[in-house]
Design an enzyme around this catalytic site. Structure first.
Site, PDB file in Angstrom:
ATOM      1  N   LYS A   1      -6.692  10.114  -1.624  1.00  0.00           N
ATOM      2  CA  LYS A   1      -5.698  10.859  -0.849  1.00  0.00           C
ATOM      3  C   LYS A   1      -4.890  11.729  -1.820  1.00  0.00           C
ATOM      4  CE  LYS A   1      -7.220   8.604   2.738  1.00  0.00           C
ATOM      5  NZ  LYS A   1      -8.176   7.721   2.077  1.00  0.00           N
TER       6      LYS A   1
ATOM      7  N   ASP B   1       0.878  -1.172   0.000  1.00  0.00           N
ATOM      8  CA  ASP B   1       0.000   0.000   0.000  1.00  0.00           C
ATOM      9  C   ASP B   1       0.917   1.224   0.000  1.00  0.00           C
ATOM     10  OD1 ASP B   1      -1.574   2.209   0.709  1.00  0.00           O
ATOM     11  OD2 ASP B   1      -2.884   1.025   2.008  1.00  0.00           O
TER      12      ASP B   1
HETATM   13  N1  PLP Z   1      -4.707   2.693   2.714  1.00  0.00           N
HETATM   14  C1  PLP Z   1      -4.372   3.772   3.424  1.00  0.00           C
HETATM   15  C2  PLP Z   1      -2.941   3.977   3.811  1.00  0.00           C
HETATM   16  C3  PLP Z   1      -5.348   4.694   3.817  1.00  0.00           C
HETATM   17  O1  PLP Z   1      -4.995   5.771   4.529  1.00  0.00           O
HETATM   18  C4  PLP Z   1      -6.707   4.462   3.443  1.00  0.00           C
HETATM   19  C5  PLP Z   1      -7.782   5.395   3.824  1.00  0.00           C
HETATM   20  O2  PLP Z   1      -7.608   6.236   4.677  1.00  0.00           O
HETATM   21  C6  PLP Z   1      -7.009   3.307   2.723  1.00  0.00           C
HETATM   22  C7  PLP Z   1      -5.985   2.459   2.350  1.00  0.00           C
HETATM   23  C8  PLP Z   1      -8.412   2.983   2.335  1.00  0.00           C
HETATM   24  O3  PLP Z   1      -8.803   3.732   1.250  1.00  0.00           O
HETATM   25  P1  PLP Z   1     -10.315   4.180   0.970  1.00  0.00           P
HETATM   26  O4  PLP Z   1     -10.770   5.033   2.090  1.00  0.00           O
HETATM   27  O5  PLP Z   1     -10.221   4.877  -0.358  1.00  0.00           O
HETATM   28  O6  PLP Z   1     -11.132   2.927   0.871  1.00  0.00           O
END
Ligand code: PLP
Length: 399
Positions: A208, A183
């Site tokens: 983000k 990620d």
């Molecule tokens: N990965 C990280 C590091 C995040 O900060 C977030 C959401 O805050 C996600 C994944 C999940 O993404 P989403 O809110 O678009 O489903």
């Protein structure tokens, strides 16, 4: 064309014939169905032998535009957009690990991913084991013991901005027969390209930094086609593909991503150094600081900066947090990140809410820990807002 009744003209008139002369920026294709020239065309497009759109849920032209941009930026063979970061993470992990398999994940995992693993995957019979991704010996031990299908890590962790050694983690995963899924939401492909360092798949929450303006909910994953295409088919089955307008906004975000990431990173380094001089602040976390545990690794592997997330601990704990936050003037409490404006979050009640307090504190996320998402304003103005609020706090702490 034969004359037709206005009832009929209302249904058919004004049809867009594509291509006209090309638009200089991608138009929004707000269409959920597409026409085929004849049955041979249907065969070819459905069979994947000819490029074309089939139906909204299968992904439209805007999703394809965005996916091809991400694939190029990540140096990936293929990419697929998703309705959210979580949908992308689920599509990546669930295609690799099945009931009876194991996933070894970073213990600094994003809260939503933690809940997905704990609620859905563990209940479905997938073994979940957490490790400290900074401790390579512990990672190798867990991989040797569990023989997982996936090692799942975050390039820059939340909220302490630890820096994953992706090349070493990829080697460790592959030695144990596992795939490395990363990620890289906090980094974006402008700062790190995990696939070039050996990762098998990279995932992002697009809302983000990639979207960048706090107006998109979307996700994306990229990697080899043999891993991405099953994830695409899964997203289509689940109805979790990337909608048109979100794809369009996401691609517009990509256009300025390089500029924004450079500014976020430079501002964050400036803000981190200023916060480190404040008496009311016990510790500041940003890889640009020499005291950061992966400062050297970050300097070597993130030549263009380490992004806009800066966390810091107020000496006065929750009491200080409760007095500090209302004293900020332009920095709003927002529990997302990566927007052009500087925002602040309190992880104990948001991202780390699912964790018992003891576990959260053991991760280094204390009762006084705040996470800043440093925006693209003038750095001096961001620092001025923070130091003004901290000064008020200092008087109260000393009183
Ligand atoms: N990965 C990280 C590091 C995040 O900060 C977030 C959401 O805050 C996600 C994944 C999940 O993404 P989403 O809110 O678009 O489903």
């Amino acid at each position: 064309m034969p004359e037709r009744h206005r009832d009929t003209a209302g249904v058919h008139a004004g049809k867009l014939v594509v291509p006209l002369n090309a638009a200089s920026s991608p138009p929004l294709y707000q269409a959920s169905s597409y026409e085929f020239e004849d049955l041979a065309d249907v065969e070819q497009i459905y069979g994947g032998r000819k490029a074309g759109a089939v139906y909204g849920r299968f992904g439209g032209p805007n999703a394809r535009h965005f996916e091809s941009a991400i694939a190029e930026l990540e140096g990936a063979e293929a990419a697929v957009g998703a309705a959210s970061g979580m949908a992308a993470i689920d599509a990546a992990l669930s295609r690799l690990a099945r009931p009876g398999d194991a996933i070894v994940a970073t213990r600094e995992i994003y809260g939503g991913s933690y809940v997905l693993l704990e609620k859905d995957y563990r209940e479905a019979g997938i073994r979940i084991v957490y490790v400290d991704q900074q401790d390579l010996a512990a990672v190798r031990d867990a991989l040797a013991r569990e023989r997982p299908k996936v090692l799942y890590v975050e390039a820059l962790t939340n909220p302490l901005v630890h820096v994953a050694d992706l090349r070493a983690l990829a080697d460790a995963a592959h030695d144990a027969g596992a795939s490395l899924v990363v990620d890289a939401t906090f980094a974006t492909p402008m700062l790190v390209r995990p696939l070039a360092l050996g990762a098998d798949l990279v995932v992002h929450s697009v809302g983000k930094y990639i979207g960048g303006h706090g107006d998109v909910g979307a996700g994306v994953l990229a990697g080899r086609a043999e891993l991405v295409e099953p994830a695409r088919a899964y997203l289509v089955r689940k109805g979790a593909t990337l909608p048109h307008f979100e794809a369009w906004l996401a691609l517009r975000g990509v256009r300025t991503l390089a500029l924004r990431m450079a500014r976020h990173s430079a501002n964050a380094a400036h803000v981190a150094a200023a916060l480190a001089r404040e008496p009311a602040v016990a510790v500041v976390h940003h890889p640009s600081l020499p005291a950061h545990p992966q400062h050297a690794l970050a300097a070597a592997s993130y030549p263009d900066g380490t992004g806009g997330i800066v966390s810091f601990d107020l000496r006065g704990g929750r009491d200080a947090v409760e007095r500090f936050l209302p004293a900020l003037e332009s920095i709003a409490i927002v529990h997302s990140l990566g927007e052009v404006a500087t925002t602040i979050a309190y992880p104990a009640v948001s991202s780390h809410r699912p964790l018992p307090a003891e576990e959260r504190r053991a991760l280094g996320v204390g009762d006084g820990t705040l996470r800043l998402s440093v925006g693209i304003e003038r750095a001096e103005d961001i620092v001025a807002d923070l130091t003004r609020a901290l000064a008020g706090l200092g008087e109260r702490v000393e009183a």
